[in-house]
Design an enzyme around this catalytic site. Structure first.
Site, PDB file in Angstrom:
ATOM      1  N   PHE A 138     -51.627  34.619   4.669  1.00  0.00           N
ATOM      2  CA  PHE A 138     -52.635  35.069   3.716  1.00  0.00           C
ATOM      3  C   PHE A 138     -53.795  34.096   3.753  1.00  0.00           C
ATOM      4  O   PHE A 138     -53.629  32.900   3.514  1.00  0.00           O
ATOM      5  CB  PHE A 138     -52.097  35.155   2.287  1.00  0.00           C
ATOM      6  CG  PHE A 138     -53.140  35.628   1.311  1.00  0.00           C
ATOM      7  CD1 PHE A 138     -53.426  36.986   1.197  1.00  0.00           C
ATOM      8  CD2 PHE A 138     -53.859  34.735   0.547  1.00  0.00           C
ATOM      9  CE1 PHE A 138     -54.417  37.431   0.324  1.00  0.00           C
ATOM     10  CE2 PHE A 138     -54.845  35.164  -0.329  1.00  0.00           C
ATOM     11  CZ  PHE A 138     -55.123  36.525  -0.440  1.00  0.00           C
ATOM     12  N   ASP A 223     -54.462  26.060   7.793  1.00  0.00           N
ATOM     13  CA  ASP A 223     -55.058  26.616   6.580  1.00  0.00           C
ATOM     14  C   ASP A 223     -54.400  25.944   5.381  1.00  0.00           C
ATOM     15  O   ASP A 223     -53.263  26.256   5.021  1.00  0.00           O
ATOM     16  CB  ASP A 223     -54.845  28.132   6.560  1.00  0.00           C
ATOM     17  CG  ASP A 223     -55.367  28.784   5.288  1.00  0.00           C
ATOM     18  OD1 ASP A 223     -55.914  28.071   4.425  1.00  0.00           O
ATOM     19  OD2 ASP A 223     -55.221  30.012   5.163  1.00  0.00           O
ATOM     20  N   LYS A 252     -60.117  25.945  -3.044  1.00  0.00           N
ATOM     21  CA  LYS A 252     -59.452  25.951  -4.342  1.00  0.00           C
ATOM     22  C   LYS A 252     -59.600  24.619  -5.076  1.00  0.00           C
ATOM     23  O   LYS A 252     -60.562  24.404  -5.791  1.00  0.00           O
ATOM     24  CB  LYS A 252     -57.992  26.383  -4.181  1.00  0.00           C
ATOM     25  CG  LYS A 252     -57.859  27.832  -3.689  1.00  0.00           C
ATOM     26  CD  LYS A 252     -56.489  28.387  -3.848  1.00  0.00           C
ATOM     27  CE  LYS A 252     -56.357  29.791  -3.261  1.00  0.00           C
ATOM     28  NZ  LYS A 252     -57.169  30.806  -3.946  1.00  0.00           N
TER      29      LYS A 252
END
Length: 403
Positions: A138, A223, A252
Site C-alpha cells: 500500500f 517505503d 506522515k
C-alpha cells in the site's frame, strides 16, 4: 444547531466510512469529541501523529514560521529548506532529499527516479523499464500506485492502469530474485506492511533483498511512509537489519501531525537523474513544512522516541498476547515497535464491530481488511495508557464476540 456529520454526508464525497465519533480537540495521546468525551488515540492518524496531538514544540515552530513566511514555491531559495534537508539526510544516512507533500507523492517521485535511472544508467531500452513490488503493498491511491496494488477495490473502475509493474510475494527473497529480468530497474517494498494488516517479514528478509538487488543491479527503494521516524522502535525500519536502501520515502510523522510533509531520499547516483524541470511541487519544501519537519526530526532525537517505542511496543505486544491467551477471538498478534496488528477470528467478530465497541470504551483504533485491529499510538504514549487500551479491548471483545 448545525450537525457536522449531516453536512459531511450531504456535501462530501463518500470515499470514507468514519467511525461514529466527531472529534473536536486533541492533546498528547488524547482526543475529545464534540460532546466532551475523551478517547485514547491508538491510531495516531496512521502514524502521522507520532509526536502526539499539538506537541508544544511543534506548534511553536509552526506558529513562529507562519508569522514570518509560509509559502513561496521553489522559484526562490528560502532560509529554512537547507537546514531541513541537511538534518533529514544526516539522520537517515542518505545523500540527497527531494521534499514533497503526501506519502503517495513521495512514492510517485521514487518511481520516476527509478525509471530514469533504468534508462540513463542501466541502459534499459526506453519505455521498457519494469519495477517489482510486493504483493499486499500500500502506497496510496493515485492512478499509478493503484496500478500495482493487489487490492481489488483500489483498482475497480479506475483503469486503464499504468504498465511496467510486476508483483512478487512479500517476505520471499527467492521469489524476488527469480522475478528479476534485464529490464528490472527497481524493487519497491515496505519493511513492514501496514495496510495489509501489519505484516512483518521473516527475519533476514530485508538484508537478503539488499544483497540480491546489489548483485543483480536493481535499485532497492524502501517505503517508510508509515514505518519511518521511530515507529518500529528504530529510526527507520530498515535499521533493524542494517540495510541502507538506494531510495527511501518518508511522510506522515515528518509533518509532526500538523502538516502534510513528505520526502524522497536517495543516493547521489539515483537523485542525480533529476534535472531542473523534471519534477516539482508548488508546496513541497515550503518554509512552513521545512520548519515543522526540522522541529519534528529534532524532537525525535531529543526525546529518544525510537527507543521509547521499542520499550512501549514490547509491552503492548506482551499485554495483547496475554489477552489472546484468554480471548479465543484473537487469532494472532504481530508487529514491530508501536506498529501492532491484532488478527480477529471473522467467524466470531467483525473487526469494524470490534472497533466500534472499542470506541464505546473510549479508545480509538481502526480496522484493516475487516479482520485486523491496528494499534499505532503516538510514540509518546505511556505504559499506563497502553494498559488502559488493552483493558478496554478486553471489555469490548467480551461484549461483541460471538461464542
Amino acid at each position: 444547531m448545525t450537525d457536522p456529520v449531516a453536512q459531511e454526508r450531504r456535501w462530501g464525497a463518500r470515499n470514507y466510512h468514519p467511525l461514529p465519533a466527531v472529534m473536536s480537540r486533541g492533546e498528547g495521546c488524547w482526543l475529545w469529541d464534540t460532546a466532551g468525551r475523551r478517547y485514547l488515540d491508538m491510531m495516531s492518524a496512521y502514524s502521522a501523529v507520532s509526536f502526539g496531538h499539538g506537541h508544544p514544540v511543534l506548534v511553536a515552530a509552526l506558529t513562529r514560521q507562519a508569522q514570518t513566511l509560509a509559502v513561496t514555491s521553489r522559484a526562490v531559495h528560502t532560509d529554512g529548506l537547507g537546514p531541513f534537508l541537511e538534518r533529514l539526510c544526516t539522520l537517515t544516512g542518505m545523500d540527497r532529499a527531494l521534499p514533497m507533500n503526501s506519502g503517495a507523492e513521495a512514492v510517485e517521485t521514487a518511481l520516476k527516479a527509478a525509471r530514469k535511472w533504468g534508462y540513463r544508467v542501466k541502459g534499459i531500452a526506453e519505455g521498457r523499464a519494469r519495477i517489482l513490488v510486493a504483493a499486499g503493498n500500500f502506497a496510496g491511491r493515485t492512478t499509478t500506485i493503484i496500478s500495482f496494488s493487489s487490492e481489488a477495490q483500489y483498482r475497480d473502475g479506475f483503469g486503464p492502469y499504468t504498465p511496467g509493474f510486476d508483483a512478487v510475494p512479500y517476505g520471499d527473497a527467492a521469489a524476488l530474485e527469480a522475478a528479476i529480468t534485464p529490464e528490472t530497474c527497481a524493487f519497491v517494498v515496505e519493511p513492514v506492511q501496514g495496510e495489509a494488516g501489519i505484516i512483518v517479514p521473516p527475519r533476514g528478509y530485508l538484508a537478503a533483498v539488499r544483497e540480491i538487488c546489489t548483485r543483480r543491479g536493481v535499485l532497492l527503494i524502501c517505503d517508510e511512509v508509515q514505518t519511518g521516524l521511530g515507529r518500529t522502535g528504530a529510526r527507520l525500519a530498515c535499521d533493524h537489519e542494517g540495510v541502507k536502501p538506494d531510495g527511501l520515502t518518508l511522510g506522515k510523522a515528518l509533518g509532526g501531525g500538523l502538516l502534510p510533509v513528505s520526502a524522497f531520499l536517495a543516493s547521489e547516483r539515483l537523485m542525480a537523474q533529476f534535472e531542473p524541470g523534471d519534477h516539482g511541487s508548488t508546496f513541497g519544501g515550503n518554509p512552513l513544512a521545512a520548519a515543522v519537519g526540522l522541529a519534528a526530526l529534532d524532537l525525535l532525537e531529543h526525546e529518544q522516541l525510537a527507543a521509547r517505542a521499542a520499550v512501549s511496543g514490547a509491552h503492548l505486544m506482551a499485554r495483547l498476547r496475554a489477552l489472546a491467551a484468554r480471548q479465543p477471538a484473537i487469532t494472532s498478534v504481530r508487529g514491530l515497535g508501536l506498529l501492532v496488528g491484532v488478527e480477529l477470528d471473522a467467524a466470531r467478530v467483525d473487526a469494524r464491530t470490534a472497533c466500534e465497541a472499542l470506541l464505546d470504551e473510549g479508545v480509538l483504533s481502526k480496522d484493516t481488511h475487516r479482520t485486523v485491529l491496528r494499534f499505532a499510538p503516538p510514540l509518546t504514549i505511556t505504559i499506563e495508557q497502553i494498559d488502559q487500551a488493552v483493558e478496554a479491548l478486553e471489555r469490548a471483545l467480551l461484549r461483541v464476540v460471538r461464542h
